[in-house]
Design an enzyme around this catalytic site. Structure first.
Site, short mmCIF file in Angstrom:
data_model
loop_
_atom_site.label_atom_id
_atom_site.label_comp_id
_atom_site.label_asym_id
_atom_site.label_seq_id
_atom_site.Cartn_x
_atom_site.Cartn_y
_atom_site.Cartn_z
N THR A 312 106.69 39.37 6.83
CA THR A 312 106.73 38.29 7.82
C THR A 312 108.18 37.92 8.11
OG1 THR A 312 106.82 36.37 6.34
CG2 THR A 312 104.65 37.34 6.74
N ASP A 313 108.38 37.17 9.16
CA ASP A 313 109.65 36.49 9.35
C ASP A 313 109.56 35.14 8.63
OD1 ASP A 313 112.23 35.88 10.15
OD2 ASP A 313 111.89 36.43 12.24
N TRP A 314 110.62 34.38 8.69
CA TRP A 314 110.81 33.15 7.93
C TRP A 314 109.66 32.15 8.14
CZ3 TRP A 314 114.94 32.12 4.63
CH2 TRP A 314 115.14 30.78 4.24
N ASP A 316 106.56 32.28 8.59
CA ASP A 316 105.66 32.44 9.74
C ASP A 316 104.19 32.42 9.39
OD1 ASP A 316 107.20 32.34 12.03
OD2 ASP A 316 107.94 34.36 11.77
#
Length: 779
Positions: A312-314, A316
């Site tokens: 994932t991104d930060w 998310d």
């Protein structure tokens, strides 16, 4: 049952199965039996807690001692024991205290994390950092230009070499994983992350992305060498076209455009062997990418037979319930994301991911098979990286860190990335012995040369961290002599304000200084920013900077505009006032030296715009627009005002020399769907300077069952020619490269005519058959 019917049914089934087997692609990364055996051996021994820990990524802030100043960073041993000892967390990310560390400090930090991980779990940690234009969170490292500049070089070899050097210097600090390359298509000038990727075109992003992956990882993705790192393609996908133009906001991309354009760079990166992918933080047509089973599992994992890792991104997964409201709480959000195909959660501050995911498995809401699949992918990447054998390195094993050879490569990249957009009357190169006024807010700043992800997230520490390098002012002083340089900025940025804030202008001081100069070099653009803080509401260049240009133009002195900006800011009211315009974008620590060399004539311009530079705020367009977007009159009296308005076109860029194209030809003017086409064109240097030229081949589908794009880039090659030299440039493509995604979501190459163009030369070719492709990708 009738035996003949049964036999027929069996034969039919066999045909279907055979066809399915034939359409199933080979694994994107060749399977390595020794690695797979080790993965299975490890997996059998792991508890559920250990498996879930491997799927968790936390920021280093969680294990940082809060009672020490940033200058004396220390790990918190008690928190380290909780994070790794208790929750078995398998990945840590980010930069300590928000500031770049020396490679020695990186080595010290990661060595301790790895020692703890091996003691507590017997599995090494994987540490990840956003080092996207060189080892940009490492003090003393070689910074390359940002991605948008590397695209402007149209030089594949430079991109690969830049990634190789970045990997080497990243690994010097024992960091094995970099969140790069960025493969979002920058197709909206308002978007604050335009500068991180390779421009607006799918093919250019795919080509440069492939080279970056090979530079980072080497040629064998199953055995990443001691000087290589794992690449992470981001942000999967469609991130660069938010409807609002603002970061992390929704897009509205059709299935055809998603497959044909936004997926293309990721497909190229996966086929080059990329070990990991990071997901787009936003949503498309109401579906968050982090919950999109079709795109994560079907398109990426199943259709490509790719066994890499999706992270994932930060925070998310949190966004699925806090922002996007597709889940009621974090537990439900975790269920959606993991079942969609997420393998690792960049949580990044809480280990409650571990607690909730364990509950979900025990409740049967997430199957154990899904957990095992994710953990296999994490373990596989760690084994491919050789982390079990060498979890950390000694910086002394990297003698080329920050070397002069690495600096020369970065300087060359900066030089080839700068784009000469205007040179009225051949005012450039600058003549010897003339007085130059350096002015504008970007003339004396390392921060503006580098942009975001440089020493710190927002790039705001660059002036202090990069003091040993040359600003534009310092580089011009060194090249032309202090006695020839005047400096008066006229407009400056607030040192402690937000990135767009400027101090009260002192334009009159710059105008006064101009009286003593022969030429005015006006350095304008943007201060550094990164991600959502870079959102803006007005794409025009600031009023103060435009007023500065207008006041200086009124002096009658020749004016050279230097554009130092991460996205194209509208300046149509001041462009006519300049005799020359140079776009340097974000060239990195060697940008000042590169610009001085180019304006002095020590080097020649060869960069070309990798995006369309807009002229008006309501005329944002890409080069591959639809025909209806450029019509000024319909048949009859109705005035149909839809003319494409652009300041400078995609692929535009001048040189100190001139090039003439002739005799464009192809080996198969009529071709079949499975043919390979070879185009040739003569290119001659007709000027007085040695120069490099990027030869771009475009296609236009003249008639199609879906309205075709105006034109598409299909191939490019960069060459260097001495004055008077001529060379035959050969460009090849497969007939399938001219296919498009039809209304049914399938690839199709239709019989008909295509107009091909290279430089001023055009020719028409004809496809003699229609072919539909059965697979999700053209095979």
């Amino acid at each position: 049952m009738n035996h003949n019917i049964l036999l027929a049914a069996c034969l039919s089934c066999s045909v279907v199965l055979a066809a399915t087997a034939q359409n199933k692609p080979a694994p994107a990364i060749p399977r390595n039996s020794a690695i797979e055996q080790r993965v299975e051996s490890l997996l059998k021994k792991m508890s559920l807690d250990e498996k879930i820990g491997q799927m968790t990524e936390l920021t280093i802030d969680v294990i940082t001692r809060k009672d020490h100043p940033a200058s004396d960073f220390q790990l918190d041993e008690a928190m380290l024991d909780t994070v790794i000892g208790k929750y078995k967390v398998g990945s840590i990310l980010n930069v300590p205290d928000g500031i770049a560390q020396t490679p020695e400090k990186w080595q010290q930090i990661i060595t301790r994390i790895q020692q703890k991980s091996m003691e507590a779990i017997g599995i090494p940690c994987i540490y990840g950092v956003d080092q996207i234009h060189g080892a940009s969170y490492t003090q003393g490292a070689t910074f390359f230009p940002q991605g948008i500049n590397m695209a402007a070089t149209f030089n594949r070899a430079l991109v690969r070499e830049g990634a190789r050097i970045s990997a080497y210097e990243t690994k010097a600090g024992s960091i094995p994983w970099t969140y790069a390359p960025v493969l979002d298509l920058g197709r909206d000038a308002r978007w604050p992350r335009m500068w991180e990727n390779y421009g607006e075109d799918a093919y250019l992003n795919a080509q440069m992305g492939r080279q970056a992956v090979l530079g980072f990882q080497g040629d064998d993705p199953n055995h990443i060498g001691a000087h290589q790192v794992a690449a992470c393609l981001k942000h999967y996908m469609g991130y660069g076209v938010p409807v609002s133009g603002k970061d992390r906001t929704p897009s509205s991309i059709s299935p055809q455009e998603m497959r044909e354009k936004h997926f293309a760079p990721f497909l190229a990166g996966i086929r080059a062997g990329a070990l990991s992918v990071m997901v787009n933080s936003a949503m498309n047509n109401g579906m968050p990418f982090h919950a999109n089973y079709e795109l994560l599992t079907e398109w990426l994992k199943n259709d490509l037979q790719w066994d890499g890792l999706i992270v994932t991104d930060w925070a998310d997964i949190d966004n699925l319930y806090k922002r996007d409201r597709v889940a009621a709480d974090k537990k439900e959000a975790i269920k959606l994301a993991i079942n969609a195909g997420i393998d690792m959660s960049m949580d990044p501050y809480s280990w409650d991911f571990c607690i909730y995911l364990k509950q979900l498995v025990e409740e049967g809401a997430v199957k154990m098979s899904r957990i095992d699949d994710a953990v296999r992918r994490v373990l596989r990447m760690k084994l491919r990286l050789g982390l079990f054998e060498t979890p950390y390195y000694n910086v002394k094993e990297f003698p080329e860190f920050g070397s002069t050879a690495h600096a020369a490569a970065a300087r060359q990249a900066a030089t080839e990335s700068m784009v000469l957009l205007k040179n009225q009357g051949g005012i450039l190169p600058l003549p010897v012995g003339k007085k130059l006024l350096l002015t504008g807010p970007n003339a004396h700043s390392m921060r503006t040369l580098n942009g975001g992800w440089s020493y710190s997230w927002q790039g705001d520490k660059a002036d202090a961290c990069a003091a040993q390098y040359h600003t534009i002012l310092e580089a011009f002083t060194a090249r032309f002599g202090a006695e020839q340089i005047l400096y008066e900025p006229g407009v400056t940025y607030q040192a402690d304000g937000t990135w767009w804030e400027e101090n009260t202008p002192e334009i009159e001081k710059a105008v006064t200084a101009a009286a003593g100069a022969d030429y005015l070099v006006v350095c304008i653009g943007e201060n550094s920013y990164c991600e959502t803080p870079g959102n803006l509401t007005d794409l025009h260049l600031s009023a103060a900077q435009r007023d500065l240009v207008k006041a200086l133009a009124a002096t009658g002195k020749p004016l050279i505009l230097v554009l130092n900006e991460g996205r194209p800011r509208i300046l149509s009211d001041i462009e006519p006032l300049a005799a020359a315009v140079v776009h340097i974008m974000l060239p990195g620590n060697y940008g000042g030296e590169a610009l001085a060399a180019l304006l002095a004539g020590d080097a020649n311009f060869s960069g070309k715009l990798p995006f369309t530079y807009p002229k008006e705020i309501n005329s944002l367009v890409t080069y591959d627009y639809k025909p209806s977007e450029s019509r000024d009159r319909m048949e009859g009296a109705y005035n149909y005002d839809a003319v494409v308005s652009q300041q400078w076109a995609f692929g535009y860029g001048l040189s100190y020399t001139t090039f003439a194209y002739s005799n464009l030809r192809v080996d198969k003017p009529s071709f079949g769907a499975d043919d390979r086409l070879t185009f040739s064109v003569e290119v001659r240097n007709t000027g007085g300077f040695t120069g490099k030229e990027s030869v771009l081949l475009f296609s236009s589908d003249l008639v199609a069952s879906l309205t075709p794009d105006n034109r598409r880039l299909r191939a490019f090659e960069k060459i260097e020619l001495a004055p008077g030299e001529q060379r035959t440039v050969t460009l090849t493509l497969s007939a399938s490269d001219l296919a498009f995604v039809g209304h049914d979501g399938r690839w199709i190459l239709e019989a008909g005519d295509f107009r091909m163009q290279a430089g001023s030369e055009t020719l028409t070719i004809r496809c003699v058959e229609t072919k539909r492709y059965n697979g999700a990708v053209k095979e």
